[in-house]
Design a protein around this motif. Sequence first.
Motif, PDB file in Angstrom:
ATOM      1  N   THR A   1      -0.942   8.592  -7.379  1.00  0.00           N
ATOM      2  CA  THR A   1      -0.157   8.036  -6.283  1.00  0.00           C
ATOM      3  C   THR A   1      -0.829   8.237  -4.936  1.00  0.00           C
ATOM      4  OG1 THR A   1       1.897   8.320  -7.513  1.00  0.00           O
ATOM      5  CG2 THR A   1       2.090   8.080  -5.132  1.00  0.00           C
TER       6      THR A   1
ATOM      7  N   PHE B   1      -7.437   0.377  -5.646  1.00  0.00           N
ATOM      8  CA  PHE B   1      -6.010   0.227  -5.948  1.00  0.00           C
ATOM      9  C   PHE B   1      -5.789   0.191  -7.460  1.00  0.00           C
ATOM     10  CE2 PHE B   1      -2.635  -2.571  -7.284  1.00  0.00           C
ATOM     11  CZ  PHE B   1      -1.557  -2.268  -6.489  1.00  0.00           C
TER      12      PHE B   1
ATOM     13  N   ALA C   1      -6.665   3.581  -9.145  1.00  0.00           N
ATOM     14  CA  ALA C   1      -5.660   4.605  -8.866  1.00  0.00           C
ATOM     15  C   ALA C   1      -4.356   4.324  -9.614  1.00  0.00           C
ATOM     16  CB  ALA C   1      -5.403   4.693  -7.365  1.00  0.00           C
ATOM     17  N   ALA C   2      -3.955   3.053  -9.686  1.00  0.00           N
ATOM     18  CA  ALA C   2      -2.730   2.705 -10.425  1.00  0.00           C
ATOM     19  C   ALA C   2      -2.878   3.070 -11.894  1.00  0.00           C
ATOM     20  CB  ALA C   2      -2.417   1.219 -10.272  1.00  0.00           C
TER      21      ALA C   2
ATOM     22  N   THR D   1      -4.916   3.164  -0.278  1.00  0.00           N
ATOM     23  CA  THR D   1      -5.493   1.820  -0.225  1.00  0.00           C
ATOM     24  C   THR D   1      -4.731   0.905   0.735  1.00  0.00           C
ATOM     25  OG1 THR D   1      -4.238   0.938  -2.121  1.00  0.00           O
ATOM     26  CG2 THR D   1      -6.354   2.016  -2.599  1.00  0.00           C
TER      27      THR D   1
ATOM     28  N   ILE E   1       3.885   3.176 -10.320  1.00  0.00           N
ATOM     29  CA  ILE E   1       3.218   4.348 -10.890  1.00  0.00           C
ATOM     30  C   ILE E   1       4.231   5.255 -11.586  1.00  0.00           C
ATOM     31  CG2 ILE E   1       1.886   6.430 -10.359  1.00  0.00           C
ATOM     32  CD1 ILE E   1       0.329   4.756  -8.313  1.00  0.00           C
TER      33      ILE E   1
ATOM     34  N   SER F   1       6.967   2.451  -5.519  1.00  0.00           N
ATOM     35  CA  SER F   1       6.035   2.819  -6.583  1.00  0.00           C
ATOM     36  C   SER F   1       6.584   3.931  -7.472  1.00  0.00           C
ATOM     37  CB  SER F   1       4.689   3.252  -6.001  1.00  0.00           C
ATOM     38  OG  SER F   1       3.817   3.683  -7.022  1.00  0.00           O
TER      39      SER F   1
ATOM     40  N   TRP G   1      -3.730   5.863  -4.608  1.00  0.00           N
ATOM     41  CA  TRP G   1      -3.201   4.513  -4.572  1.00  0.00           C
ATOM     42  C   TRP G   1      -2.640   4.202  -3.188  1.00  0.00           C
ATOM     43  CZ3 TRP G   1       1.880   2.709  -4.022  1.00  0.00           C
ATOM     44  CH2 TRP G   1       2.091   1.379  -4.368  1.00  0.00           C
TER      45      TRP G   1
END
Length: 111
Positions: free
Chosen positions: A23, A14, A17-18, A29, A58, A53, A26
């Motif tokens: 995206t 997580f 990826a963030a 997850t 993101i 997000s 992320w």
Amino acid sequence: MSAESPLPPVVSAFLDAANARDTAAWLRTFAPDGAVDDWGRVFTGYEAVRGWSDAEFIGARVTLDVTEVSAGPGDEDVTVLAQVGGDGFNGPSHFTFTVREGLIGLMRITA
């Protein structure tokens, strides 16, 4: 746990990826019924979590610099204190992750 302690793999994924602004990675997850609780505003399921997000995480070019990791209230919970940067909120926040079956069931953001 301390900042040096290993995180559950899904929480590490997580965070990675963030910070990479990925995206798709992320979102993978989260459990299908996973949720984000952003200071009391709850977004449940992939579509709602992605919408949140895209607008506030993101999509706001978030960065997360982990400063502390601790066990949460349950065996499946872990809390990460991170310095948040980007085009949205900037400052310290706690991210508490409830992990079930290797995926995030809930991520709660608080002060």
